[in-house]
Design an enzyme around this catalytic site. Structure first.
Site, short mmCIF file in Angstrom:
data_model
loop_
_atom_site.label_atom_id
_atom_site.label_comp_id
_atom_site.label_asym_id
_atom_site.label_seq_id
_atom_site.Cartn_x
_atom_site.Cartn_y
_atom_site.Cartn_z
CB SER A 1 -58.61 35.56 -45.90
OG SER A 1 -57.91 36.52 -46.65
CG LEU B 1 -57.85 28.20 -47.41
CD1 LEU B 1 -56.99 27.77 -48.58
CD2 LEU B 1 -58.43 26.98 -46.70
N GLY B 2 -57.49 31.54 -43.81
CA GLY B 2 -56.71 32.32 -42.86
C GLY B 2 -55.41 32.83 -43.43
NE ARG B 3 -55.11 38.54 -44.59
CZ ARG B 3 -55.70 39.14 -45.62
NH1 ARG B 3 -55.36 38.78 -46.83
NH2 ARG B 3 -56.60 40.07 -45.42
N GLY B 4 -53.55 31.37 -45.48
CA GLY B 4 -52.61 30.25 -45.53
C GLY B 4 -52.32 29.64 -44.18
CG HIS C 1 -61.80 47.59 -51.03
ND1 HIS C 1 -60.68 47.57 -51.82
CD2 HIS C 1 -61.72 46.49 -50.26
CE1 HIS C 1 -59.95 46.50 -51.54
NE2 HIS C 1 -60.56 45.83 -50.59
CE1 TYR D 1 -57.41 43.97 -52.82
CE2 TYR D 1 -58.44 42.55 -54.45
CZ TYR D 1 -58.40 43.07 -53.18
OH TYR D 1 -59.35 42.68 -52.26
#
Length: 328
Positions: free
Chosen positions: A205, A207-210, A125, A56
């Protein structure tokens, strides 16, 4: 906040951790001070797990987490990851690298950037298809023996690979995307395997990436550098289909007096896993933490299964190249 065990090796974390990736990487411009305030607020509210990776940035996210934990290291569980190759000059190569010598070469840099002498949880990863996972975990197990790492995990691995890695050294956690819009682990044997073997599960994720918050109605609303612009499920026709599911989620959330994001996050937590929603804003963080207080009835769970069953989301969760890095 409720605590949950990850594995059988003694690791205990808050049921909500904080996914730190977006605080420096992948989702467009960042207000560094607001990101620090958000992380500080998470710790004030009982979050104990901070999740990062050398990939990242690269490296900038670990440096960010290092600032957050300075002076209070013993109160925080820090997890990082290795295996998405970063070149010596700090550039992303686009390759996977699970070779033992590469893993050993990375850990000291991670510890230095974090400003600590040990990692609480270190994940592979991504699984390198050119390196037997037993070799990768042989190297990781050596880091445990040396005291540089306390617990091991693996990310985005198949059920069969999880078993092979766990046979080399007990895994404390498997990390994979998990939400109402991504329920693959319920059907590909991953959840069943971790529960059989006594391994913890960390869903990223949630929240489903928003997507599941209802806030994203078009990629045009996203920053130019936001990687969701190239994610298939956010593309025009796919997004329109996915928003029809979100609208039903919104209706149920309104009836319960919560936000759709809180309802979606409460559903993940109801599966007895650890969730690591990511945000870089205090307001969203506080909404997420409040989801731990949302209780779902059997009728609520049935309604959510009907709204967002496995396979209801249209479009892959990553672009083609990134999808190819997922094991199994």
């Amino acid at each position: 906040m409720r605590q949950r065990k990850l594995g059988s090796q003694g690791l205990v974390v808050s049921e909500q951790g904080l996914g730190c990736m977006g605080m420096t990487f992948a989702y467009g411009p960042v207000d560094g001070q607001e990101a620090l305030r958000t992380a500080d607020r998470a710790l004030e509210l009982g979050v104990t797990l901070l999740d990062t990776a050398d990939f990242y940035g690269p490296h900038t996210n670990e440096e960010f987490v290092g600032k957050v934990i300075a002076g209070r290291r013993d109160d925080i569980v820090v997890s990082s990851k290795v295996g998405n190759e970063v070149a010596p000059d700090g550039s992303i190569t686009g390759r996977l690298n699970g070779r033992p010598e590469y893993i050993r070469s990375c850990v000291d840099g991670t510890l230095s950037r974090l400003g600590t002498d040990r990692l609480d949880l270190y994940y592979l990863h991504r699984v390198d298809p050119d390196v037997p996972v037993e070799e990768s975990f042989g190297a990781l197990a050596e880091l445990v023996a040396e005291g540089k790492v306390r617990h091991l995990g693996i990310s985005e691995a198949s059920a069969a690979t999880i078993r092979r890695a766990h046979a080399v050294h007990p895994l404390s956690a498997v990390q994979t995307e998990y939400s109402l819009s991504t329920r693959d682990v319920e059907h590909n044997g991953v959840l069943a395997t971790v529960r059989e073997l006594g391994i913890g599960f960390v869903g990223y994720s949630p929240l489903g990436r928003g997507l599941l918050t209802g806030a994203i109605r078009s990629v045009d609303n996203l920053a130019e550098q936001d990687f969701r612009r190239v994610v298939p499920r956010f593309q025009a026709e796919n997004l329109a289909a996915n928003l029809s599911v979100v609208e039903r989620l919104e209706a149920l959330a309104e009836a319960k007096g919560v936000t759709p994001g809180q309802l979606a996050l409460a559903w993940v937590l109801s599966q007895d896993v650890v969730a690591i929603p990511g945000t870089k804003r205090v307001g969203y963080l506080e909404q997420n933490v409040a989801a731990s207080d949302v209780r779902l009835s059997a009728d609520d769970l049935a309604a959510l299964d009907a709204i967002a069953p496995h396979g209801s989301t249209v479009g892959d969760r990553y672009p083609v190249g990134a999808m190819a890095t997922l094991d199994g």
